[in-house]
Write an enzyme that holds these catalytic residues in place. Structure first.
Site: not given
Ligand code: CAO
Length: 417
Positions: A247, A16, A138
């Site tokens: 206020g 998001q 979030e």
């Molecule tokens: N090609 C190859 N790899 C890809 C890719 C693509 N096109 N798109 C994503 N990936 C890979 C990433 O490189 C990552 O790999 P590694 O862990 O091996 O480096 C993997 O997919 C997963 O990415 P992620 O760790 O960001 O995803 P997640 O689902 O585990 O976590 C989230 C999600 C939101 C918790 C995390 O991305 C995060 O903390 N983001 C920053 C804060 C944020 O924006 N949070 C709000 C999200 S909305 O509620």
């Protein structure tokens, strides 16, 4: 004319927070190229689905006006394509977990080598410090940014709010950082790193609560209801129920029908300059001259009684009748509107704030359009892309690959089947 026409965004966002940012930039006219993993895509495509095998509303409502290319950034050929995208685009936006893009080989140093004009924008949960490596969603941000500790009732637990201030709020902050960096690049010719942490974004939105934290050291917060209730203050900004932030004391009051309608309520503000009109409307003209009620200071320790008295009046009217009576008198009131009422509100349709969109596999659905209106650059809301819908188009038209090269990229598995 679209304000950001010609600006190319390499959109590596998901879920998001990041998509909110790039959707806004797309509405302002930027060409947003969303890079998604072949076969999987943004995880929200499949989350909270209401129709089998159809992109969820979660995804469609956050990814309007974008193009989608599937690309595996961990595949050698995929990295080559990605490098070409970095060379071609103006801005890279990402909200992966900390370190993910570095692991893919596209950290800030590398990006600067490939394209010194590129703006590299990221959202993370936390800025540098003890929690910088944490994954964040979030509600974690709402809790860590001060919103939860200051939301809810004094005698209840901390509360999160339905407004997505951590995700969408930080996306908004990032969008401002990006257009600022673009403006700076016009003069300097150089790109820069733009970072927005969700904790920081939430705290920014909770600024008045940090104000109150400091006021506490000089005495009680007199506009908080607990002051009039003789409940002592602790050492941190307390939860203030429905007290109004400034206020001008306010509270949510019951209206006619509240027994069966959970949204038959109105927010009522006892703004000082129109106190006399309030007294007349609620049938308490004697309060106008009574020194116990006549001044804002005199009223502070009786707010609960005052709002109970106003509520005895609002309970005899619907929330819209209260609006009709109070607005001509300049008494600030706000109806508690349900999502159903907002979805049906014609004036929001007329301004393009609520828009009906047609989608090839979903059919018609409602979304929130661009809440920021530019006089010369109106936003035209277009449906979200299907997974990889524009892969070939982008390879060919944006990156200039020929048919044979595209075939070779396909064979490498970099863009999926
Ligand atoms: N090609 C190859 N790899 C890809 C890719 C693509 N096109 N798109 C994503 N990936 C890979 C990433 O490189 C990552 O790999 P590694 O862990 O091996 O480096 C993997 O997919 C997963 O990415 P992620 O760790 O960001 O995803 P997640 O689902 O585990 O976590 C989230 C999600 C939101 C918790 C995390 O991305 C995060 O903390 N983001 C920053 C804060 C944020 O924006 N949070 C709000 C999200 S909305 O509620």
């Amino acid at each position: 004319m679209e304000a950001l026409k010609g600006v190319k965004i390499l959109d590596f966002t998901h879920v998001q927070s990041g998509p909110t940012c790039t959707q806004l930039l797309a509405w302002f006219g930027a060409d947003v190229i969303k890079v998604e993993r072949p076969g999987i895509g943004d995880i929200t495509r499949g989350q909270l689905r209401d129709i089998p095998d159809v992109d969820s509303l979660y995804f469609t409502m956050l990814n309007h006006n974008k193009r989608s290319i599937t690309l595996n950034g961990k595949n050698e050929k995929g990295k080559e394509v990605l490098e070409r995208l970095v060379k071609t685009c103006d801005v890279l936006v990402e909200n992966f977990a900390p370190g993910a893009l570095d692991r893919m080989g596209f950290g800030w140093d590398r990006i600067q080598e490939i394209n010194p004009r590129m703006i590299y924008a990221s959202i993370k949960g936390f800025g540098p410090g003890p929690f910088e490596d944490c994954k964040v969603y979030e509600n974690v941000a709402q809790c860590a940014g001060g919103a939860a500790s200051t939301t809810g009732f004094l005698d209840g637990p901390p509360l999160v709010t339905g407004a997505q201030i951590g995700d969408s709020g930080t996306g908004l902050h990032l969008a401002l950082g990006i257009v600022t960096a673009l403006f700076h690049r016009e003069r300097s010719g150089k790109g820069q790193r733009v970072q927005a942490a969700m904790q920081d974004g939430v705290l920014n939105l909770c600024r008045v609560k940090l104000r109150d934290q400091q006021r506490l050291t000089h005495g009680p917060l007199t506009e908080y209801s607990q002051y009039g209730q003789d409940i002592p203050f602790g050492d941190a900004t307390p939860r203030a129920g429905n007290d109004s932030g400034g206020g001008q004391p306010g509270w949510i009051l019951k209206c006619k029908g509240y027994e069966t309608d959970p949204n038959a309520y109105i927010y009522f503000i006892t703004q000082a300059p129109i106190w006399g009109k309030i007294c007349d409307v609620i049938g308490k003209p004697e309060w106008k001259e009574d020194p116990e009620y006549a001044t804002p200071n005199a009223r502070l320790n009786k707010l609960t009684h005052i709002f109970d008295t106003i509520e005895a009046w609002t309970k005899t009217k619907t929330k819209f009748e209260v609006m009709d009576i109070c607005n001509p008198l300049d008494i600030p009131v706000g109806p508690i509107l349900s999502m159903k009422e907002l979805a049906e509100e014609q004036s929001l349709r007329d301004t393009g704030t609520v828009v009906e969109v047609d989608h090839p596999t979903r059919g018609k659905y409602l979304t929130v359009g661009n809440p920021v209106k530019l006089s010369d650059s109106p936003a035209d809301v277009k449906r979200s892309p299907l997974l990889g819908e524009h892969t070939e188009e982008i390879l060919e038209q944006v990156l200039g690959y020929g048919t044979d090269e595209i075939e070779e990229i396909r064979k490498s598995g970099a863009i999926g089947d």
